[in-house]
Design a protein around this motif. Structure first.
Motif, PDB file in Angstrom:
ATOM      1  N   ASP A  36     -69.253 -96.859 -20.029  1.00 35.33           N
ATOM      2  CA  ASP A  36     -70.706 -96.983 -20.120  1.00 35.33           C
ATOM      3  C   ASP A  36     -71.054 -98.463 -20.176  1.00 35.33           C
ATOM      4  N   ALA A  38     -73.776-100.053 -20.654  1.00 34.49           N
ATOM      5  CA  ALA A  38     -74.658-100.397 -21.777  1.00 34.49           C
ATOM      6  C   ALA A  38     -73.869-100.448 -23.082  1.00 34.49           C
ATOM      7  N   ARG A  51     -79.769 -99.245 -25.694  1.00 29.15           N
ATOM      8  CA  ARG A  51     -78.967 -98.873 -24.530  1.00 29.15           C
ATOM      9  C   ARG A  51     -79.863 -98.392 -23.392  1.00 29.15           C
ATOM     10  N   ALA A  55     -80.106-100.079 -19.701  1.00 26.42           N
ATOM     11  CA  ALA A  55     -79.924 -99.329 -18.464  1.00 26.42           C
ATOM     12  C   ALA A  55     -81.128 -99.486 -17.542  1.00 26.42           C
ATOM     13  N   GLU A  56     -82.329 -99.494 -18.113  1.00 24.98           N
ATOM     14  CA  GLU A  56     -83.536 -99.650 -17.299  1.00 24.98           C
ATOM     15  C   GLU A  56     -83.620-101.051 -16.704  1.00 24.98           C
ATOM     16  N   HIS A  58     -81.185-103.089 -15.962  1.00 22.60           N
ATOM     17  CA  HIS A  58     -80.138-103.348 -14.961  1.00 22.60           C
ATOM     18  C   HIS A  58     -80.102-102.288 -13.862  1.00 22.60           C
ATOM     19  N   LEU A  60     -79.648 -99.067 -13.941  1.00 24.19           N
ATOM     20  CA  LEU A  60     -78.634 -98.018 -14.032  1.00 24.19           C
ATOM     21  C   LEU A  60     -79.226 -96.626 -13.893  1.00 24.19           C
ATOM     22  N   ASN A  61     -80.519 -96.514 -14.049  1.00 26.02           N
ATOM     23  CA  ASN A  61     -81.171 -95.214 -13.911  1.00 26.02           C
ATOM     24  C   ASN A  61     -81.688 -94.957 -12.498  1.00 26.02           C
TER      25      ASN A  61
END
Length: 316
Positions: A36, A38, A51, A55-56, A58, A60-61
């Motif tokens: 993961d 994050a 986290r 993720a938002e 970078h 990742l979503n």
């Protein structure tokens, strides 16, 4: 020459497609990593909100195609990402490690070619005699021996029992060429022996076939020196082994990753191990991609060399 240029341009023209395929394969495979990003970046004490924000930030979503497009955009800018804290650029880490791996691979390749030619020529010229039997046995043994096992044996014998070489470590060739050669000797031998054994069998088989051709008997009957005849036969016999040389270089590159770990060399193998053990996806992704691209470039260069040494291909 026009035919050669056309074939060479054809090989080079497909490189962008192959590079695109490599980037897609590496990117997709890394998406299945259990790490993961994050969690690895923020640590165990990070809150779920932190986290989610990471993720938002970078991307990742985002859907996979969008992330792949962003990944390609970064590659075009020469950006391979950033490692986990302390947050160093992956490209900078690779710039330091890649020369070490290339040095080891090049030295192993030169040693493998020298050993293979010596064993292959000896076996072919002394066909069905005791030198041929010895080279056959050595070739089979060399193919069967794993490079990492050979590396451990060499350390035990020539670094511990008889301290002629260091057990590991790296010396910059600009600082001490002799120290560099001593540090790289055992790793290069570990890489070269299996490759040399495999190439030696190919060279012997090719030379035996060439030695039975009419032009060899004609040249020998006309009184040409034996050494000159063997030199010409060797040049023709090397066409077939050259076709697999690119694959062997790929073996050396991949084998160097393991050998570098055994001999504590700061090359690409150490980066991969560091990335895998630390869950650093960006570091593993950038390192694997660099090795794959290097393998592709080497194979294209070998294809071009094959076109140069094989006139029959150039006339197709």
């Amino acid at each position: 020459m026009a035919v050669f240029l056309r074939l060479a341009l054809r090989r080079i023209a497909i490189m962008p497609v192959m590079i695109l395929g490599i980037t897609l394969l590496v990117f997709v495979v890394m998406q299945f990593s259990p790490a993961d990003p994050a969690f690895n970046a923020l640590g165990e004490g990070a809150t779920p909100e932190a986290r989610a924000a990471f993720a938002e930030e970078h991307g990742l979503n985002d859907p996979l195609p969008i992330r792949y497009a962003d990944f390609l955009g970064q590659l075009l800018r020469g950006d391979l990402g950033v490692t986990l804290p302390p947050g160093q650029a992956v490209a900078d880490r690779i710039a330091l490690a890649l020369p070490v791996t290339l040095q080891l691979t090049a030295l192993g390749l030169v040693l493998a070619i020298v050993l293979a030619v010596a064993m292959g020529v000896t076996g072919a010229v002394r066909r069905d005699r005791w030198p041929d039997q010895v080279t056959r046995i050595l070739s089979m043994a060399g193919i069967a021996i794993p490079s990492f096992w050979l590396g451990v044996v060499l350390i035990q014998q020539f670094a511990l029992n008889t301290p002629a070489f260091p057990t590991g470590g790296y010396v910059n060739p600009a600082e001490s060429p002799t120290g560099w050669l001593r540090a790289m000797a055992l790793p290069a031998i570990s890489l070269a022996v299996p490759v040399a054994a495999s190439l030696a069998r190919l060279i012997r088989t090719s030379m035996v076939a060439e030695l039975d051709r009419d032009y060899v008997r004609t040249a020998t009957g006309n009184g040409l020196p034996r050494a000159l005849v063997i030199r010409g036969v060797l040049r023709n016999a090397l066409v077939t082994p050259l076709t697999v040389l690119g694959i062997k270089v790929g073996y050396l590159l991949s084998g160097a990753v393991v050998i570098e770990t055994i001999f504590d060399l700061p090359g690409m193998g150490k980066l991969i191990l560091e990335g895998v053990t630390g869950g650093d996806t960006a570091l593993v992704q950038g390192t694997v991609l660099t090795i794959a691209l290097a393998f592709l470039v080497v194979n294209v260069v070998v294809d071009l060399l094959y076109l140069l040494v094989n006139p029959r291909i150039r006339t197709v």
